[in-house]
Scaffold this active site. Structure first.
Site, PDB file in Angstrom:
ATOM      1  N   GLY A  53       0.546   2.180   1.903  1.00 12.21           N
ATOM      2  CA  GLY A  53       0.932   0.958   2.603  1.00 12.21           C
ATOM      3  C   GLY A  53       0.861  -0.312   1.775  1.00 12.21           C
ATOM      4  N   GLU A 108      -4.998  -4.263   0.205  1.00 17.34           N
ATOM      5  CA  GLU A 108      -4.636  -3.428   1.357  1.00 17.34           C
ATOM      6  C   GLU A 108      -3.489  -4.064   2.141  1.00 17.34           C
ATOM      7  OE1 GLU A 108      -4.687  -0.776   2.690  1.00 17.34           O
ATOM      8  OE2 GLU A 108      -6.625   0.205   2.889  1.00 17.34           O
ATOM      9  N   LYS A 140      -6.921  -6.921  11.603  1.00 17.93           N
ATOM     10  CA  LYS A 140      -7.036  -6.744  13.065  1.00 17.93           C
ATOM     11  C   LYS A 140      -8.513  -6.725  13.410  1.00 17.93           C
ATOM     12  CE  LYS A 140      -3.208  -3.647  14.353  1.00 17.93           C
ATOM     13  NZ  LYS A 140      -2.923  -2.260  14.798  1.00 17.93           N
ATOM     14  N   PHE A 161       0.513  -2.554  17.373  1.00 14.59           N
ATOM     15  CA  PHE A 161       0.952  -1.624  16.333  1.00 14.59           C
ATOM     16  C   PHE A 161       2.157  -2.213  15.610  1.00 14.59           C
ATOM     17  CE2 PHE A 161       2.839   2.174  14.503  1.00 14.59           C
ATOM     18  CZ  PHE A 161       1.711   2.804  14.006  1.00 14.59           C
ATOM     19  N   ARG A 174       8.597   1.681   6.150  1.00 15.58           N
ATOM     20  CA  ARG A 174       7.830   0.962   5.113  1.00 15.58           C
ATOM     21  C   ARG A 174       8.683  -0.089   4.405  1.00 15.58           C
ATOM     22  NH1 ARG A 174       2.852   3.512   4.423  1.00 15.58           N
ATOM     23  NH2 ARG A 174       2.826   5.768   4.672  1.00 15.58           N
TER      24      ARG A 174
HETATM   25  C1  PRP Z   1      -3.729   2.314   6.713  1.00 12.89           C
HETATM   26  C2  PRP Z   1      -3.910   1.109   5.819  1.00 12.89           C
HETATM   27  C3  PRP Z   1      -5.355   1.201   5.426  1.00 12.89           C
HETATM   28  C4  PRP Z   1      -5.991   1.847   6.609  1.00 12.89           C
HETATM   29  C5  PRP Z   1      -6.681   0.785   7.398  1.00 12.89           C
HETATM   30  O1  PRP Z   1      -3.479   3.404   5.920  1.00 12.89           O
HETATM   31  O2  PRP Z   1      -3.069   1.157   4.703  1.00 12.89           O
HETATM   32  O3  PRP Z   1      -5.541   1.980   4.268  1.00 12.89           O
HETATM   33  O4  PRP Z   1      -4.965   2.456   7.398  1.00 12.89           O
HETATM   34  O5  PRP Z   1      -7.286   1.312   8.516  1.00 12.89           O
HETATM   35  P1  PRP Z   1      -8.852   1.281   8.772  1.00 12.89           P
HETATM   36  O6  PRP Z   1      -9.324  -0.103   8.538  1.00 12.89           O
HETATM   37  O7  PRP Z   1      -8.919   1.677  10.227  1.00 12.89           O
HETATM   38  O8  PRP Z   1      -9.505   2.297   7.888  1.00 12.89           O
HETATM   39  P2  PRP Z   1      -2.842   4.762   6.445  1.00 12.89           P
HETATM   40  O9  PRP Z   1      -3.944   5.742   6.657  1.00 12.89           O
HETATM   41  O10 PRP Z   1      -1.949   4.498   7.610  1.00 12.89           O
HETATM   42  O11 PRP Z   1      -2.024   5.259   5.183  1.00 12.89           O
HETATM   43  P3  PRP Z   1      -0.787   4.549   4.432  1.00 12.89           P
HETATM   44  O12 PRP Z   1      -1.323   3.375   3.664  1.00 12.89           O
HETATM   45  O13 PRP Z   1      -0.262   5.613   3.524  1.00 12.89           O
HETATM   46  O14 PRP Z   1       0.204   4.132   5.493  1.00 12.89           O
END
Ligand code: PRP
Length: 189
Positions: A53, A108, A140, A161, A174
């Site tokens: 992400g 992030e 969030k 979301f 994405r």
């Molecule tokens: C998302 C985002 C963070 C994480 C945040 O990744 O990129 O890494 O979730 O969530 P948290 O604070 O609840 O841990 P995701 O697992 O969706 O993978 P991606 O980056 O490949 O979309």
């Protein structure tokens, strides 16, 4: 023959409400880049993006930072497309280069429950960086399960979301350049 796998629906992004336009994102990214440039004046930094992400935010943020910088990437196991966290985070891809004694910023796309960044922060601190900060495009705070805050936040958002600007729904969207609200009724269960 019946199947137990529910069909996911992928409505066109253009039908979804915009939360932040690409111009608003670019503006905030420039501001954060300028802040980081001031905070690290005369130093070198390592930007560590969390795949997948954060790739797009990191690409834009890096170009808004005027101090010497290098990139690295980590990947962690996702807790799935369900919006509920299992709480288990696992490293799938580690950093390629040592960060001992370096100024590190983890980048992030979204800080949600905090489980991912809390785990990564602990892991990166074991490498003994000179400093460690966190930059996130979205935060969030309502969803937090563990206490962790980012040092640089582009936008704080309510518990909705979102997709686009690196963020996905079942790996789609994405590349959408605005951040948009994914409709509740389209979420597969
Ligand atoms: C998302 C985002 C963070 C994480 C945040 O990744 O990129 O890494 O979730 O969530 P948290 O604070 O609840 O841990 P995701 O697992 O969706 O993978 P991606 O980056 O490949 O979309």
């Amino acid at each position: 023959m019946s199947t137990s796998t529910p069909e996911l629906s992928f409505p066109p992004a253009s039908t979804m409400e915009i939360l932040y336009t690409k111009e608003q994102i670019a503006q905030r990214t420039r501001e954060i880049g300028a802040q980081i440039t001031a905070d690290y004046a005369g130093q070198s930094i390592v930007l560590i993006g969390v795949l997948k992400g954060a790739a797009i935010f990191l690409a834009d943020l890096a170009r808004a930072i005027q101090v010497d910088n290098t990139f690295d990437f980590v990947a962690v196991s996702s807790y799935g497309r369900a919006r509920v966290s299992s709480g288990a985070v696992k490293l799938i891809k580690d950093i390629d280069n040592p960060i001992e004694g370096k100024h590190v910023i983890i980048v992030e796309d979204i800080l949600d429950t905090g489980l991912t960044l809390s785990y990564l922060r602990g892991l990166m601190l074991q490498h003994k960086p000179a400093s460690l900060k966190i930059a996130t495009c979205l935060d969030k705070p309502e969803r937090r399960l563990v206490p962790i805050e980012a040092d640089y936040v582009a936008f704080k958002i309510p518990n909705q979301f979102v997709i686009g600007y690196g963020m996905d729904y079942a790996e789609r969207y994405r590349g959408v350049d605005d951040i948009r609200l994914f409709p509740d009724e389209a979420v597969g269960h």
